[in-house]
Design a protein around this motif. Structure first.
Motif, PDB file in Angstrom:
ATOM      1  N   VAL A  95       0.848  -1.191   0.000  1.00  0.00           N
ATOM      2  CA  VAL A  95       0.000   0.000   0.000  1.00  0.00           C
ATOM      3  C   VAL A  95       0.882   1.239   0.000  1.00  0.00           C
ATOM      4  O   VAL A  95       1.884   1.309   0.714  1.00  0.00           O
ATOM      5  CB  VAL A  95      -0.960  -0.010   1.214  1.00  0.00           C
ATOM      6  N   GLY A  96       0.523   2.219  -0.824  1.00  0.00           N
ATOM      7  CA  GLY A  96       1.226   3.491  -0.846  1.00  0.00           C
ATOM      8  C   GLY A  96       0.717   4.394   0.263  1.00  0.00           C
ATOM      9  O   GLY A  96      -0.504   4.537   0.447  1.00  0.00           O
ATOM     10  N   VAL A  97       1.640   5.013   1.007  1.00  0.00           N
ATOM     11  CA  VAL A  97       1.258   5.915   2.102  1.00  0.00           C
ATOM     12  C   VAL A  97       1.944   7.263   1.900  1.00  0.00           C
ATOM     13  O   VAL A  97       3.136   7.340   1.642  1.00  0.00           O
ATOM     14  CB  VAL A  97       1.613   5.316   3.476  1.00  0.00           C
ATOM     15  N   TYR A  98       1.150   8.342   2.033  1.00  0.00           N
ATOM     16  CA  TYR A  98       1.659   9.699   1.838  1.00  0.00           C
ATOM     17  C   TYR A  98       2.213  10.210   3.161  1.00  0.00           C
ATOM     18  O   TYR A  98       1.490  10.753   3.996  1.00  0.00           O
ATOM     19  CB  TYR A  98       0.536  10.586   1.305  1.00  0.00           C
ATOM     20  N   PHE A  99       3.525  10.049   3.348  1.00  0.00           N
ATOM     21  CA  PHE A  99       4.126  10.277   4.656  1.00  0.00           C
ATOM     22  C   PHE A  99       4.692  11.679   4.854  1.00  0.00           C
ATOM     23  O   PHE A  99       5.080  12.035   5.978  1.00  0.00           O
ATOM     24  CB  PHE A  99       5.233   9.244   4.909  1.00  0.00           C
ATOM     25  N   GLY A 100       4.767  12.513   3.812  1.00  0.00           N
ATOM     26  CA  GLY A 100       5.333  13.839   4.008  1.00  0.00           C
ATOM     27  C   GLY A 100       5.265  14.691   2.760  1.00  0.00           C
ATOM     28  O   GLY A 100       4.866  14.236   1.686  1.00  0.00           O
ATOM     29  N   VAL A 103      13.724  12.164   4.693  1.00  0.00           N
ATOM     30  CA  VAL A 103      14.471  11.179   5.490  1.00  0.00           C
ATOM     31  C   VAL A 103      14.090  11.275   6.960  1.00  0.00           C
ATOM     32  O   VAL A 103      13.846  10.251   7.632  1.00  0.00           O
ATOM     33  CB  VAL A 103      15.986  11.380   5.300  1.00  0.00           C
ATOM     34  N   ASP A 104      14.008  12.499   7.495  1.00  0.00           N
ATOM     35  CA  ASP A 104      13.659  12.684   8.906  1.00  0.00           C
ATOM     36  C   ASP A 104      12.274  12.136   9.210  1.00  0.00           C
ATOM     37  O   ASP A 104      12.059  11.467  10.236  1.00  0.00           O
ATOM     38  CB  ASP A 104      13.717  14.164   9.282  1.00  0.00           C
ATOM     39  N   ARG A 105      11.327  12.404   8.321  1.00  0.00           N
ATOM     40  CA  ARG A 105       9.958  11.940   8.548  1.00  0.00           C
ATOM     41  C   ARG A 105       9.872  10.414   8.429  1.00  0.00           C
ATOM     42  O   ARG A 105       9.149   9.766   9.202  1.00  0.00           O
ATOM     43  CB  ARG A 105       9.005  12.608   7.559  1.00  0.00           C
ATOM     44  N   ALA A 106      10.592   9.862   7.483  1.00  0.00           N
ATOM     45  CA  ALA A 106      10.590   8.411   7.323  1.00  0.00           C
ATOM     46  C   ALA A 106      11.187   7.733   8.549  1.00  0.00           C
ATOM     47  O   ALA A 106      10.642   6.749   9.080  1.00  0.00           O
ATOM     48  CB  ALA A 106      11.365   8.020   6.066  1.00  0.00           C
ATOM     49  N   ALA A 107      12.304   8.261   9.025  1.00  0.00           N
ATOM     50  CA  ALA A 107      12.961   7.682  10.198  1.00  0.00           C
ATOM     51  C   ALA A 107      12.068   7.777  11.429  1.00  0.00           C
ATOM     52  O   ALA A 107      12.014   6.845  12.249  1.00  0.00           O
ATOM     53  CB  ALA A 107      14.292   8.380  10.445  1.00  0.00           C
ATOM     54  N   ALA A 108      11.348   8.890  11.569  1.00  0.00           N
ATOM     55  CA  ALA A 108      10.463   9.070  12.720  1.00  0.00           C
ATOM     56  C   ALA A 108       9.327   8.056  12.724  1.00  0.00           C
ATOM     57  O   ALA A 108       8.779   7.729  13.783  1.00  0.00           O
ATOM     58  CB  ALA A 108       9.901  10.486  12.733  1.00  0.00           C
ATOM     59  N   LEU A 109       8.975   7.553  11.547  1.00  0.00           N
ATOM     60  CA  LEU A 109       7.915   6.548  11.434  1.00  0.00           C
ATOM     61  C   LEU A 109       8.449   5.126  11.539  1.00  0.00           C
ATOM     62  O   LEU A 109       7.692   4.168  11.430  1.00  0.00           O
ATOM     63  CB  LEU A 109       7.169   6.724  10.106  1.00  0.00           C
ATOM     64  N   GLY A 110       9.745   4.996  11.738  1.00  0.00           N
ATOM     65  CA  GLY A 110      10.322   3.668  11.877  1.00  0.00           C
ATOM     66  C   GLY A 110      10.759   3.018  10.581  1.00  0.00           C
ATOM     67  O   GLY A 110      11.022   1.814  10.554  1.00  0.00           O
ATOM     68  N   MET A 111      10.858   3.817   9.518  1.00  0.00           N
ATOM     69  CA  MET A 111      11.367   3.291   8.249  1.00  0.00           C
ATOM     70  C   MET A 111      12.894   3.313   8.310  1.00  0.00           C
ATOM     71  O   MET A 111      13.499   4.377   8.483  1.00  0.00           O
ATOM     72  CB  MET A 111      10.866   4.116   7.073  1.00  0.00           C
ATOM     73  N   GLU A 112      13.503   2.187   8.162  1.00  0.00           N
ATOM     74  CA  GLU A 112      14.944   2.065   8.337  1.00  0.00           C
ATOM     75  C   GLU A 112      15.709   2.461   7.077  1.00  0.00           C
ATOM     76  O   GLU A 112      15.140   2.570   5.984  1.00  0.00           O
ATOM     77  CB  GLU A 112      15.300   0.624   8.713  1.00  0.00           C
ATOM     78  N   ARG A 113      17.021   2.660   7.254  1.00  0.00           N
ATOM     79  CA  ARG A 113      17.902   2.874   6.105  1.00  0.00           C
ATOM     80  C   ARG A 113      17.726   1.714   5.129  1.00  0.00           C
ATOM     81  O   ARG A 113      17.557   0.572   5.531  1.00  0.00           O
ATOM     82  CB  ARG A 113      19.355   2.948   6.559  1.00  0.00           C
ATOM     83  N   GLY A 114      17.761   2.025   3.843  1.00  0.00           N
ATOM     84  CA  GLY A 114      17.479   1.020   2.827  1.00  0.00           C
ATOM     85  C   GLY A 114      16.051   1.084   2.334  1.00  0.00           C
ATOM     86  O   GLY A 114      15.710   0.451   1.335  1.00  0.00           O
ATOM     87  N   ASN A 116      -3.130  15.435   6.803  1.00  0.00           N
ATOM     88  CA  ASN A 116      -3.449  14.800   8.083  1.00  0.00           C
ATOM     89  C   ASN A 116      -3.601  13.295   7.884  1.00  0.00           C
ATOM     90  O   ASN A 116      -4.472  12.840   7.133  1.00  0.00           O
ATOM     91  CB  ASN A 116      -4.737  15.392   8.664  1.00  0.00           C
ATOM     92  N   GLN A 117      -2.751  12.542   8.561  1.00  0.00           N
ATOM     93  CA  GLN A 117      -2.725  11.085   8.419  1.00  0.00           C
ATOM     94  C   GLN A 117      -2.811  10.453   9.810  1.00  0.00           C
ATOM     95  O   GLN A 117      -1.817   9.989  10.361  1.00  0.00           O
ATOM     96  CB  GLN A 117      -1.437  10.649   7.703  1.00  0.00           C
ATOM     97  N   PRO A 118      -4.004  10.416  10.393  1.00  0.00           N
ATOM     98  CA  PRO A 118      -4.115   9.927  11.776  1.00  0.00           C
ATOM     99  C   PRO A 118      -3.715   8.471  11.954  1.00  0.00           C
ATOM    100  O   PRO A 118      -3.291   8.081  13.051  1.00  0.00           O
ATOM    101  CB  PRO A 118      -5.605  10.132  12.101  1.00  0.00           C
ATOM    102  N   ASN A 119      -3.829   7.675  10.904  1.00  0.00           N
ATOM    103  CA  ASN A 119      -3.476   6.257  11.032  1.00  0.00           C
ATOM    104  C   ASN A 119      -1.985   5.995  10.889  1.00  0.00           C
ATOM    105  O   ASN A 119      -1.498   4.948  11.308  1.00  0.00           O
ATOM    106  CB  ASN A 119      -4.220   5.421   9.980  1.00  0.00           C
ATOM    107  N   LEU A 120      -1.276   6.949  10.289  1.00  0.00           N
ATOM    108  CA  LEU A 120       0.110   6.697   9.906  1.00  0.00           C
ATOM    109  C   LEU A 120       1.049   6.968  11.074  1.00  0.00           C
ATOM    110  O   LEU A 120       1.513   8.092  11.283  1.00  0.00           O
ATOM    111  CB  LEU A 120       0.472   7.552   8.688  1.00  0.00           C
ATOM    112  N   THR A 121       1.324   5.928  11.853  1.00  0.00           N
ATOM    113  CA  THR A 121       2.183   6.010  13.026  1.00  0.00           C
ATOM    114  C   THR A 121       3.210   4.880  12.952  1.00  0.00           C
ATOM    115  O   THR A 121       3.043   3.933  12.182  1.00  0.00           O
ATOM    116  CB  THR A 121       1.360   5.852  14.309  1.00  0.00           C
ATOM    117  N   PRO A 122       4.263   4.956  13.764  1.00  0.00           N
ATOM    118  CA  PRO A 122       5.211   3.836  13.798  1.00  0.00           C
ATOM    119  C   PRO A 122       4.530   2.514  14.158  1.00  0.00           C
ATOM    120  O   PRO A 122       4.860   1.463  13.598  1.00  0.00           O
ATOM    121  CB  PRO A 122       6.217   4.270  14.866  1.00  0.00           C
ATOM    122  N   GLU A 123       3.569   2.568  15.080  1.00  0.00           N
ATOM    123  CA  GLU A 123       2.877   1.349  15.497  1.00  0.00           C
ATOM    124  C   GLU A 123       2.053   0.773  14.357  1.00  0.00           C
ATOM    125  O   GLU A 123       1.978  -0.457  14.187  1.00  0.00           O
ATOM    126  CB  GLU A 123       1.973   1.651  16.696  1.00  0.00           C
TER     127      GLU A 123
END
Length: 341
Positions: free
Chosen positions: A134-139, A204-215, A147-154
């Motif tokens: 699924v594609g997610v609009y993270f930033g 990169v900062d927003r991706a990392a904050a959501l738990g998306m790792e390097r790579g 506003n993405q209320p569902n989009l959290t690290p959990e």
């Protein structure tokens, strides 16, 4: 001495399953069609279709060395497409392509994207479908749905646990000659290199904050623009290259989404010219009845292959799975996705 030979792979096209159509959107009433869901390119007319390559989800056979290459350390195995033969795991990238980093996680199969990240309940229900990404609009300041209320690290961790892959989409500044009226207020301003580098770092900062790792792959969404205007094309390219460099320098994989006849055509011409700092993966919109990763007319079949393409082949369609209904864009994927920690 290494001897070149050709590998043969069977062409397989998975037929699209029929889906129910209702007015509901996930757990709530349907909003108007999102500007984010780009009006993709239409299929060629009958005269063009007669000479166009037949749809294929597999790339043409490419030269390979006589010996088998060992998998790169740390590489994550690609997810298979049900009913479709897998690529040989050692199949090398073509000489004209761009090799993905060893940390990249490749997914092969069907994906959908929608303006708001669906709830976890919907994702669980949609396991009844043949979508697995699924594609997610993270930033990005150009998002239609900031506003993405569902989009959290959990959310990403749980989605990953139950078998979903994620395609992170960043809708940043748009080309100075962007066509969509709703994107005119987010056009690139100032120095495009500085702007691109800053927004790449933000991605990169927003991706990392959501738990998306390097790579993880991060896809820059650049809506359709008139790349025939030289000054505009140059500004857009400078922004995209700077964004790519910032993402790459941070250990992430830069991807690029656009319509086939504008942004994708533009970057393909730059690839052929030998331009550096181009995206490692591309996501092209050309809306037609069937997905076709390797027959896209504006792309050389050896470019961005074998695991660096996504085809958005239908948009603003409504499907119901497991009792939950969404309005989505449909995609066929052979490309890197997010790595969830």
């Amino acid at each position: 001495m290494m001897i070149r030979r050709w590998l043969a792979l069977a062409v397989a096209v998975a037929s699209a399953a029929s889906a129910g159509v209702t007015a509901a959107y996930g757990d709530s009433a349907a909003p108007p069609p999102s500007p984010e869901q780009v009006r993709g390119e239409v299929a060629p007319g009958p005269s063009e279709a007669d000479s166009a390559p037949e749809p294929s989800l597999r790339p043409r056979p490419l030269p390979a060395s006589e010996g088998r290459q060992a998998p790169q350390p740390g590489a994550v195995p690609a997810q298979p497409v049900p009913g479709v033969p897998e690529f040989p795991p050692s199949w090398p990238f073509p000489e004209t392509g761009q090799e993905l980093p060893a940390e990249a996680k490749v997914f092969r199969g069907k994906a959908f994207d929608t303006c708001h990240a669906p709830s976890m309940g919907v994702l669980r229900n949609w396991r009844a479908s043949d979508y697995r990404a699924v594609g997610v609009y993270f930033g990005g300041r150009g998002r239609a749905c900031p506003n993405q209320p569902n989009l959290t690290p959990e959310y990403l961790t749980e989605g990953d646990r139950i078998g979903w892959n994620f395609l992170p989409i960043y809708v940043g500044s748009q080309s100075p000659c962007v066509i969509a009226s709703n994107k005119q207020n987010v056009r690139i301003t100032g120095d495009p290199v500085e702007r691109g580098a800053a927004e790449g770092a933000d991605a990169v900062d927003r991706a990392a904050a959501l738990g998306m790792e390097r790579g993880s792959a991060l896809y820059l969404d650049m809506e359709a623009y008139d790349h025939r205007k030289a000054d505009c094309a140059a500004t857009t390219l400078a922004f995209v290259r700077a964004w790519n460099r910032a993402v790459t320098d941070s250990g992430y994989v830069p991807g690029f989404y656009s319509s086939a006849s504008s942004g994708i055509s533009h970057l393909e011409s730059e690839r052929r010219a030998g331009t550096s700092d181009l995206p490692a993966a591309i996501w092209f919109a050309r809306w037609q009845q069937q997905p076709d990763l390797w027959g896209e007319p504006v792309l050389d079949r050896a470019a961005w292959a074998p695991d660096a393409r996504i085809h958005q082949y239908a948009g603003n369609v409504t499907e119901t799975h497991g009792g939950s209904t969404l309005t989505i864009d449909r995609n066929q994927v052979s490309a890197p996705v997010a790595r969830i920690g």
